[in-house]
Motif scaffolding. Structure first.
Motif, PDB file in Angstrom:
ATOM      1  N   GLU A  34      18.230  29.629 -18.568  1.00 42.24           N
ATOM      2  CA  GLU A  34      17.086  28.833 -18.133  1.00 42.24           C
ATOM      3  C   GLU A  34      17.456  27.836 -17.036  1.00 42.24           C
ATOM      4  O   GLU A  34      16.586  27.375 -16.298  1.00 42.24           O
ATOM      5  CB  GLU A  34      16.484  28.076 -19.330  1.00 42.24           C
ATOM      6  N   SER A  35      18.750  27.505 -16.936  1.00 44.92           N
ATOM      7  CA  SER A  35      19.179  26.552 -15.903  1.00 44.92           C
ATOM      8  C   SER A  35      19.021  27.122 -14.502  1.00 44.92           C
ATOM      9  O   SER A  35      18.937  26.373 -13.529  1.00 44.92           O
ATOM     10  CB  SER A  35      20.641  26.160 -16.132  1.00 44.92           C
ATOM     11  N   MET A  36      19.005  28.462 -14.380  1.00 48.73           N
ATOM     12  CA  MET A  36      18.901  29.089 -13.070  1.00 48.73           C
ATOM     13  C   MET A  36      17.474  29.505 -12.725  1.00 48.73           C
ATOM     14  O   MET A  36      17.235  30.101 -11.680  1.00 48.73           O
ATOM     15  CB  MET A  36      19.813  30.321 -13.021  1.00 48.73           C
ATOM     16  N   LEU A  37      16.520  29.175 -13.593  1.00 49.05           N
ATOM     17  CA  LEU A  37      15.113  29.406 -13.270  1.00 49.05           C
ATOM     18  C   LEU A  37      14.603  28.162 -12.557  1.00 49.05           C
ATOM     19  O   LEU A  37      13.908  27.320 -13.131  1.00 49.05           O
ATOM     20  CB  LEU A  37      14.316  29.697 -14.553  1.00 49.05           C
ATOM     21  N   LEU A  38      14.970  28.056 -11.292  1.00 41.49           N
ATOM     22  CA  LEU A  38      14.769  26.806 -10.553  1.00 41.49           C
ATOM     23  C   LEU A  38      13.387  26.676  -9.935  1.00 41.49           C
ATOM     24  O   LEU A  38      13.058  25.621  -9.405  1.00 41.49           O
ATOM     25  CB  LEU A  38      15.841  26.699  -9.454  1.00 41.49           C
ATOM     26  N   ASN A  39      12.608  27.725  -9.954  1.00 42.02           N
ATOM     27  CA  ASN A  39      11.251  27.609  -9.426  1.00 42.02           C
ATOM     28  C   ASN A  39      10.301  28.413 -10.306  1.00 42.02           C
ATOM     29  O   ASN A  39      10.722  29.175 -11.194  1.00 42.02           O
ATOM     30  CB  ASN A  39      11.174  28.099  -7.972  1.00 42.02           C
ATOM     31  N   LEU A  40       9.012  28.227 -10.083  1.00 38.60           N
ATOM     32  CA  LEU A  40       8.002  28.849 -10.929  1.00 38.60           C
ATOM     33  C   LEU A  40       8.042  30.371 -10.842  1.00 38.60           C
ATOM     34  O   LEU A  40       7.889  31.075 -11.846  1.00 38.60           O
ATOM     35  CB  LEU A  40       6.615  28.335 -10.534  1.00 38.60           C
ATOM     36  N   MET A  41       8.275  30.908  -9.648  1.00 43.77           N
ATOM     37  CA  MET A  41       8.292  32.350  -9.479  1.00 43.77           C
ATOM     38  C   MET A  41       9.428  32.994 -10.276  1.00 43.77           C
ATOM     39  O   MET A  41       9.254  34.053 -10.888  1.00 43.77           O
ATOM     40  CB  MET A  41       8.427  32.702  -7.995  1.00 43.77           C
ATOM     41  N   SER A  42      10.600  32.349 -10.284  1.00 40.63           N
ATOM     42  CA  SER A  42      11.730  32.876 -11.058  1.00 40.63           C
ATOM     43  C   SER A  42      11.409  32.901 -12.545  1.00 40.63           C
ATOM     44  O   SER A  42      11.721  33.864 -13.251  1.00 40.63           O
ATOM     45  CB  SER A  42      12.976  32.038 -10.804  1.00 40.63           C
ATOM     46  N   ASP A  43      10.773  31.837 -13.014  1.00 36.03           N
ATOM     47  CA  ASP A  43      10.418  31.749 -14.431  1.00 36.03           C
ATOM     48  C   ASP A  43       9.400  32.823 -14.803  1.00 36.03           C
ATOM     49  O   ASP A  43       9.552  33.521 -15.818  1.00 36.03           O
ATOM     50  CB  ASP A  43       9.859  30.359 -14.729  1.00 36.03           C
ATOM     51  N   LEU A  44       8.365  32.984 -13.989  1.00 39.46           N
ATOM     52  CA  LEU A  44       7.336  33.983 -14.269  1.00 39.46           C
ATOM     53  C   LEU A  44       7.904  35.405 -14.206  1.00 39.46           C
ATOM     54  O   LEU A  44       7.581  36.254 -15.047  1.00 39.46           O
ATOM     55  CB  LEU A  44       6.180  33.836 -13.274  1.00 39.46           C
ATOM     56  N   TYR A  45       8.751  35.650 -13.226  1.00 41.48           N
ATOM     57  CA  TYR A  45       9.338  36.987 -13.098  1.00 41.48           C
ATOM     58  C   TYR A  45      10.234  37.299 -14.290  1.00 41.48           C
ATOM     59  O   TYR A  45      10.207  38.425 -14.816  1.00 41.48           O
ATOM     60  CB  TYR A  45      10.137  37.095 -11.800  1.00 41.48           C
ATOM     61  N   GLU A  46      11.041  36.330 -14.722  1.00 40.75           N
ATOM     62  CA  GLU A  46      11.937  36.545 -15.865  1.00 40.75           C
ATOM     63  C   GLU A  46      11.141  36.901 -17.112  1.00 40.75           C
ATOM     64  O   GLU A  46      11.492  37.837 -17.846  1.00 40.75           O
ATOM     65  CB  GLU A  46      12.766  35.284 -16.106  1.00 40.75           C
ATOM     66  N   LYS A  47      10.061  36.174 -17.364  1.00 46.50           N
ATOM     67  CA  LYS A  47       9.246  36.455 -18.549  1.00 46.50           C
ATOM     68  C   LYS A  47       8.563  37.821 -18.440  1.00 46.50           C
ATOM     69  O   LYS A  47       8.502  38.574 -19.413  1.00 46.50           O
ATOM     70  CB  LYS A  47       8.198  35.349 -18.719  1.00 46.50           C
TER      71      LYS A  47
END
Length: 330
Positions: free
Chosen positions: A181-194
């Motif tokens: 989670e430390s490398m999900l630095l922006n919203l797009m990274s977080d949404l893509y990971e999920k």
């Protein structure tokens, strides 16, 4: 006043000592099982490469791929855990490399379980065509596709990270421990990971479930080998359990982040270690236990290799102990 300060100091030192002792004890409970299972996984990988029958059978090739990915992920997870236990923070580039390696291997397990389930489905439902469909070449191509698909996911994650303005940071040194989670630095990274995690596990769950239903239907046919169908059904059930446990490891860090807001630090650390053992270590070692015990072809060779390692260790230690004894007595 001096007595009160002394008492407060003694209480603080005692509390710190209890925290350190608890951390050491719980760390031992996580490190020791990890080392044991790494030894078993390593022996299992050696076993699967030691005989021609394993190297030339599709389901054993798939099993080797599953064990290899799980072992790499287990080593990476244990490394990050030790760094966090020692309160060592990393730079963003180093943490990025480690987390991308975890992302690469994390998707290999569910996708390989899908291939193993399909192989069992073909073996039961299409036994006459099994040898023509499940060949060494087709198995190798399927494994290459899996690794290419997972590598593409890593490439997309890297491209999303490059959109983050690292130059705005005062330093590339991380303030917190290195987790995914430390490398999900922006919203797009977080949404893509999920989205990616959900897609992989939902697709894998549907594929394994459909294979199970297909085997159940085929088992009622008079032309189907009942013993083979029953064994395949049990194997597919175990694949479902493995898939569920692999999914549980992906929700460990978000779950820890949620409960960290409400618990005392000592209790939180203990819960973190328990969840690490149950959701990370155990799922990555389940394959060795399942196939090492259930498979009649693997079991005797695996046990022989395990006993062989112990015998080699005993032989290598004995001369050293004898030499030390001679030096002491002389």
């Amino acid at each position: 006043m001096s007595y009160a300060n002394q008492s407060q100091t003694n209480f603080t030192i005692g509390q710190q000592y209890q925290e350190l002792l608890g951390l050491v004890l719980f760390s031992i409970l996580s490190v020791v099982p990890c080392c044991v299972f790494l030894f078993i996984n390593g022996t299992m990988l050696f076993t699967l490469r030691s005989k021609t029958v394993f190297r030339e059978t599709s389901r054993y090739i798939l099993l080797y791929n599953l064990l290899f990915a799980d072992t790499v992920l287990l080593v990476q997870s244990q490394l990050l855990y030790i760094l966090a236990a020692c309160r060592i923070t990393l730079t963003y580039p180093v943490c990025g490399v480690l987390t991308m390696l975890a992302s690469l291997t994390n998707a290999i397990s569910p996708l390989t379980l899908v291939l193993m389930s399909l192989e069992r489905y073909v073996a039961v439902c299409y036994p006459l065509r099994h040898a023509a469909i499940i060949t060494i070449r087709n198995t190798g191509m399927a494994i290459i596709v899996i690794w290419a698909f997972s590598s593409l996911n890593v490439l997309i994650q890297v491209l999303l990270l490059l959109n983050f303005s690292f130059e705005d940071l005062q330093s590339l040194q991380m303030k917190y421990f290195c987790v995914r989670e430390s490398m999900l630095l922006n919203l797009m990274s977080d949404l893509y990971e999920k989205a990616y995690t959900g897609f992989v596990f939902v697709s894998a769950g549907v594929a394994v479930t459909c294979s199970y239903v297909g085997v159940m239907v085929a088992a009622r046919s008079a032309s189907t080998d009942k013993a083979s169908a029953r064994k395949a059904r049990k194997t597919l059930l175990l694949h479902m359990v493995q898939l569920g446990l692999s999914l549980s490891s992906t929700v460990r860090d978000p779950l820890l982040f949620s409960i960290s807001q409400f618990l005392d630090r000592i209790i939180f650390v203990r819960i973190q270690i328990v969840l690490y053992v149950c959701m990370t270590i155990f799922p990555r070692c389940l394959s060795s236990l399942i196939y090492g015990i259930r498979d009649q072809t693997i079991r005797p060779i695996l046990m022989n290799n395990l006993c062989g390692w112990q015998h080699s260790l005993r032989v290598s230690v004995t001369p050293a102990q004898t030499k030390i004894g001679i030096l002491i007595t002389s």
